[in-house]
Design a protein around this motif. Structure first.
Motif, PDB file in Angstrom:
ATOM      1  N   ASP A 179      35.544  37.529  41.448  1.00 55.57           N
ATOM      2  CA  ASP A 179      35.247  38.819  40.574  1.00 55.57           C
ATOM      3  C   ASP A 179      34.438  39.967  40.657  1.00 55.57           C
ATOM      4  OD1 ASP A 179      33.218  37.582  39.813  1.00 55.57           O
ATOM      5  OD2 ASP A 179      33.650  37.030  37.927  1.00 55.57           O
ATOM      6  N   GLU A 180      33.838  39.887  42.114  1.00 53.76           N
ATOM      7  CA  GLU A 180      33.480  40.731  42.943  1.00 53.76           C
ATOM      8  C   GLU A 180      33.903  42.324  42.833  1.00 53.76           C
ATOM      9  OE1 GLU A 180      29.903  41.268  44.993  1.00 53.76           O
ATOM     10  OE2 GLU A 180      29.669  39.616  43.052  1.00 53.76           O
ATOM     11  N   PRO A 185      41.036  42.194  45.411  1.00 51.52           N
ATOM     12  CA  PRO A 185      41.231  40.765  45.251  1.00 51.52           C
ATOM     13  C   PRO A 185      40.731  39.870  46.411  1.00 51.52           C
ATOM     14  CG  PRO A 185      43.135  40.987  44.881  1.00 51.52           C
ATOM     15  CD  PRO A 185      42.857  42.372  44.890  1.00 51.52           C
ATOM     16  N   ASP A 187      41.189  36.776  47.414  1.00 51.68           N
ATOM     17  CA  ASP A 187      41.719  35.408  47.027  1.00 51.68           C
ATOM     18  C   ASP A 187      42.352  35.109  47.648  1.00 51.68           C
ATOM     19  OD1 ASP A 187      43.874  37.795  46.588  1.00 51.68           O
ATOM     20  OD2 ASP A 187      44.805  37.499  44.687  1.00 51.68           O
ATOM     21  N   PRO A 240      31.236  30.785  38.092  1.00 54.23           N
ATOM     22  CA  PRO A 240      31.543  30.859  36.755  1.00 54.23           C
ATOM     23  C   PRO A 240      30.921  30.165  35.780  1.00 54.23           C
ATOM     24  CG  PRO A 240      32.979  32.220  37.666  1.00 54.23           C
ATOM     25  CD  PRO A 240      32.722  31.365  38.575  1.00 54.23           C
TER      26      PRO A 240
END
Length: 302
Positions: A179-180, A185, A187, A240
């Motif tokens: 989520d930077e 993304p 990912d 997270p």
């Protein structure tokens, strides 16, 4: 009168000269000649990385590079970098590098290119078809005095990277990076490529980089890259599930103290405008803004 600049593909032995040009353009970034050599010579073939230099009178005066981004699920994403020594600008060198690199990206199937420019390079980039998306702020800190180190929470152990298995850091690095702030993304990072390009890079100082461990899991970290007496914060993050506990603040504070003890005198970092938690940490540590860069995108013609 100087001769016309000649553009050619870069080789490992250009690293020292490329590093010197980079430092003249970006005095707030730290990349050693060894790290520059690694960047030129260690690439995954599928990335289709093309490094170029421009020479004038036998001296390297500019750098350009482009390749595909293989660390995202979005196909056709690519990156492009150009920088020209201040003494050799406005002579067509950047334009020639851009033409060569955009042609290369077209040939390898890129759909979109991303680049970063100083504000004074915005007009040049817009004339090439780039448009703005985000701002990136660069900050510096002289390691003369630092605020008091935060306490280490119960159940957390602070370790240097050189004492952990790289897979442990990889898991934390990729989880924290999802989520930077970014236009693309991150990912789909392949472990083998990450290991070769990031973990094994000469720029990563594993003795000064700090991880926060909760049992066998790295839950926060800060990666330190060094170049002589300067350091660069490559990436600081917390997974997270452990955010809001002050762990990013803790590991970065510890890393700066260790760097100061090791003889590092200046530290530099960057933050996206949207990353307010990390901006607050860096302000608390004493970082002060030294430059702003603009992140720009362009559709690649195929």
């Amino acid at each position: 009168m100087s001769t016309r600049a000649v553009v050619r593909q870069a080789v490992g032995d250009d690293a020292e000269a490329v590093s010197a040009v980079r430092r003249a353009v970006y005095p707030y970034k730290a990349m050693s000649p060894a790290a520059t050599r690694h960047m030129i010579t260690v690439q995954t073939p599928e990335e289709r990385f093309l490094p170029l230099v421009a020479e004038r009178d036998g001296a390297i005066v500019a750098w350009g590079a482009a390749g595909l981004n293989l660390w995202t699920s979005e196909p056709g994403q690519s990156h492009l970098t150009i920088y020209v020594h201040p003494d050799h600008r406005k002579q067509g060198i950047g334009s020639e590098l851009a033409a060569r690199l955009h042609q290369h990206l077209t040939e390898v199937g890129a759909v979109r290119a991303k680049t970063f420019v100083h504000p004074d390079g915005l007009e040049f980039a817009r004339n090439l078809g780039y448009d703005g998306t985000r701002q990136l702020h660069f900050s510096g800190l002289e390691l003369t005095s630092l605020p008091a180190q935060p306490p280490t929470p119960d159940g957390i152990e602070l370790v240097a990277y050189d004492s952990v298995d790289p897979r442990v850091h990889f898991e934390a690095d990729t989880a924290a990076g999802l989520d930077e702030p970014s236009d693309t993304p991150m990912d789909a990072v392949p472990y083998d490529q990450w290991l070769e390009e990031i973990w094994n890079s000469p720029s990563l100082d594993k003795a000064l980089s700090v991880g926060a461990m909760a049992g066998d899991e790295m839950v926060a970290f800060t990666s330190v890259e060094t170049d002589g007496d300067r350091m660069w914060s490559g990436f600081t993050g917390t997974i997270p599930a452990y955010r809001g506990k002050g762990l990013s603040k803790l590991v970065k504070s510890v890393a700066l103290r260790r760097a100061k003890a090791a003889g590092i005198t200046s530290a530099y970092t960057s933050n996206d405008d949207e990353n307010s938690p990390m901006l607050a940490i860096n302000n608390w540590l004493g970082y002060r803004r030294v430059q702003t860069e603009l992140c720009l995108l362009r559709t690649v013609d195929n």
